[in-house]
Design an enzyme around this catalytic site. Structure first.
Site, short mmCIF file in Angstrom:
data_model
loop_
_atom_site.label_atom_id
_atom_site.label_comp_id
_atom_site.label_asym_id
_atom_site.label_seq_id
_atom_site.Cartn_x
_atom_site.Cartn_y
_atom_site.Cartn_z
N GLU A 75 0.83 -1.22 0.00
CA GLU A 75 0.00 0.00 0.00
C GLU A 75 0.86 1.27 0.00
OE1 GLU A 75 -3.36 0.26 2.57
OE2 GLU A 75 -3.76 -1.88 2.48
N GLY A 76 2.02 1.18 -0.62
CA GLY A 76 2.95 2.30 -0.69
C GLY A 76 4.11 2.08 0.25
#
Length: 620
Positions: free
Chosen positions: A431-432
């Site tokens: 998610e990053g």
């Protein structure tokens, strides 16, 4: 000596194209106020978060029976050790969660969901995550980034009525973006959706990697390139589609296994001439990447909730162990070396809980843009949990390194600290990644300066254009810069915070110093600043800690008002703020006085085999 070109990935044209794709997809407008945005600009806008935003009483009342039922179900049926051992979350567990409504927590009630808030959603995820991260990941990947969120935000009424009730009822969904050669840089995406000759459907071909929930999902949001056409932005537009996994041509190519989160369903998906009805296009052609980024921005508050729950579980295990385990004639928690770790763990757990709670509460206000707060929470919590789990293993000693099953077999408390370490490492990647999150936050931190002075430092523009921009920027900064020196961050300001007032005054002063430092870096490095990622990272870390300090103090004031005479939250907030201040002061010292260039040069030489002799004596 490295050149600017050395610091790009691939050719200059490829790097430029990647930047243009990313820049075109980002949310450039700020229609609502943002606490973090204003903080990076030198203003501590306390009125946006204090008093602490309150949860809607009616919503809280609706959430209470669901959370109680979820707690009972999780305690009885969710066995994290068994899931880790078997690398499988039983279907019966997923079906039971679906019956409770846990797959539709935030889906509006008119579409079959529970229609609860981010606060209630976070609490639900925390209940499941403290028992089993893999099981919680099913809920989060399905709702935070799977079909429900992009469909609620961007779907047509027909799409919502067709798919949201299914998703709320337990039809598992996933988000397919990453490819073998495409991670944080989507410009080279190869999955392609070609409109059929009759215009009735798209023909989807490609491969997606690391699709969480993918192998067991019924529904997917798939990102794919579509043909460039008039009215669609970009030469390589990316679009989003709702895809059902039982359609011909959708195949699971591989099931991935990982260091931790053994029970998650994650794999490689193949799309071979999949016919996707045109009405399953989400939002519009060319808007897929923007949709993906907004979806990720919205969904990033789930992971900090996992981390806060994990921190609480670790704290519970470690403080109990430190009090009863005796060595050298005293409980180990009485020895300073262990007490220092346990004390930091206690303060940081409070800070994690306060920060994610504030960010979730802010998301429900409706008048705030929380994209930076969500990114800040994701970055800070994932890295802080890793610090905590490292200390937890050390405090537990050999029992921290031993598996829960082995401890149980020996008749000892099967605290799953070892499993928590394996499970929590991924938080800084998916998610990053931490690196990407710092760049994302840094881009928004300098956005005001780029909007004012971007043309001044753009080497592609003519000299006349840059000179005209310089005059305009000079007029702006003639007023802006002095205002970042002027301001009152001393007594008696914030006196209503009592014992914590000094920390709020510190945050006020440092927010203005941060804005000045970012401006100084823009002047010093010009267009090269985007490549000084270590410098930008320090700015981001300072901003994150200032947000955490604010959250700690605001939360303590809320608790003090609700529970007069209880000083415990004040004590925790004070300790957490003192730790944050140490980190902030250290980061400021290193902004311009560091070894970044030397270390960068060393890395380039290492990749060029200059130090390959260092690897002698190992078997490759």
């Amino acid at each position: 000596m490295s050149t600017d070109a050395d610091r790009t990935n691939g050719s200059g044209s490829d790097a430029q194209q990647s930047r243009e794709v990313a820049e075109g997809a980002r949310e450039a407008r700020w229609d609502k106020r943002s606490f973090m945005k204003e903080l990076f600009g030198g203003r501590l806008s306390l009125e946006l978060v204090h008093p602490h935003p309150a949860q809607d009483p009616e919503e809280a009342a609706r959430a209470a029976p669901f959370l109680k039922a979820l707690e009972r179900f999780t305690a009885k049926h969710v066995d994290g050790d068994a899931v880790d051992r078997d690398a499988w979350v039983p279907e019966s567990v997923l079906e039971g969660l679906a019956e409770l409504g846990a797959f539709g927590i935030k889906i509006p009630r008119e579409y079959g969901g529970l229609g609860l808030s981010q606060i209630s959603y976070n609490r639900a995820l925390g209940l499941v995550a403290c028992r089993c991260g893999s099981t919680a990941a099913f809920l989060s990947a399905h709702q935070s980034i799977g079909v429900p969120t992009p469909l609620v935000l961007f779907g047509t009424e027909e799409q919502k009525r067709k798919y949201l009730p299914r998703a709320a009822g337990g039809a598992l969904s996933a988000f397919a973006l990453t490819e073998p050669e495409v991670g944080s840089d989507p410009a080279n995406m190869s999955t392609f959706a070609e409109l059929s000759e009759d215009g009735e459907h798209y023909i989807l071909n490609g491969e997606k990697l690391w699709t969480t929930n993918g192998p067991r999902a019924e529904l997917l949001v798939v990102m794919a390139r579509t043909a460039a056409r008039p009215g669609v932005r970009g030469n390589r537009p990316i679009s989003a589609f709702i895809v059902e996994t039982d359609w011909p041509g959708v195949e699971v190519g591989h099931i991935c296994t990982f260091m931790g989160l053994k029970g998650i369903s994650n794999g490689v998906l193949h799309f071979n001439d999949v016919k996707v009805p045109r009405e399953n296009l989400l939002w519009g052609e060319g808007l897929g990447l923007k949709l993906a980024l907004i979806t990720l921005n919205t969904g990033r508050l789930a992971l900090p909730a996992f981390c806060a729950a994990g921190a609480k579980a670790l704290l519970s295990t470690c403080r109990t162990w430190a009090a009863k385990r005796e060595q050298w004639g005293a409980p180990i928690g009485k020895h300073d070396a262990v007490a220092q770790m346990l004390g930091r763990m206690t303060a940081d757990t409070y800070a994690m809980d306060a920060s994610v709670d504030l960010a979730a509460a802010m998301s429900g206000v409706g008048t705030l843009d929380i994209r930076l707060e969500a990114a800040t929470a994701k970055l800070w919590h994932s890295e802080k949990l890793w610090d905590l789990v490292d200390d937890a293993v050390q405090i537990r000693g050999g029992r921290g390194y031993e598996t829960a099953d082995s401890l149980r077999a020996r008749g000892e408390d099967p605290a799953p600290v070892e499993r928590c370490m394996r499970d929590s490492r991924i938080n800084m990647i998916f998610e990053g990644s931490s690196e990407i999150m710092r760049l994302f936050i840094a881009r928004e931190a300098v956005d005001t300066h780029l909007s004012v002075a971007g043309k001044v430092i753009d080497p592609r523009l003519s000299t006349a254009t840059r000179l005209a921009a310089l005059v305009k920027a000079g007029a702006h900064y003639a007023l802006w810069y002095p205002s970042r020196w002027l301001g009152w961050g001393r007594w008696p300001r914030y006196r209503d915070f009592g014992a914590l007032a000094g920390h709020m005054r510190y945050a006020n002063r440092k927010s203005r110093k941060l804005a000045r430092a970012i401006f100084h870096a823009m002047i010093r490095f010009g267009p090269k600043l985007e490549r000084r990622q270590a410098v930008l990272g320090r700015f981001v870390d300072i901003g994150c800690d200032l947000f955490v300090m604010t959250a700690c103090c605001v939360r303590a004031m809320k608790i003090a008002a609700e529970q007069p005479g209880d000083e415990t939250a004040i004590e925790l907030a004070d300790a957490a703020c003192r730790l944050a201040r140490e980190r902030i002061d250290a980061a400021f010292r290193q902004v311009f006085r560091n070894d970044d260039t030397r270390i960068y040069r060393l890395a380039q030489r290492a990749m060029a085999d200059r130090y390959s002799w260092l690897e002698q004596g190992i078997l490759r």
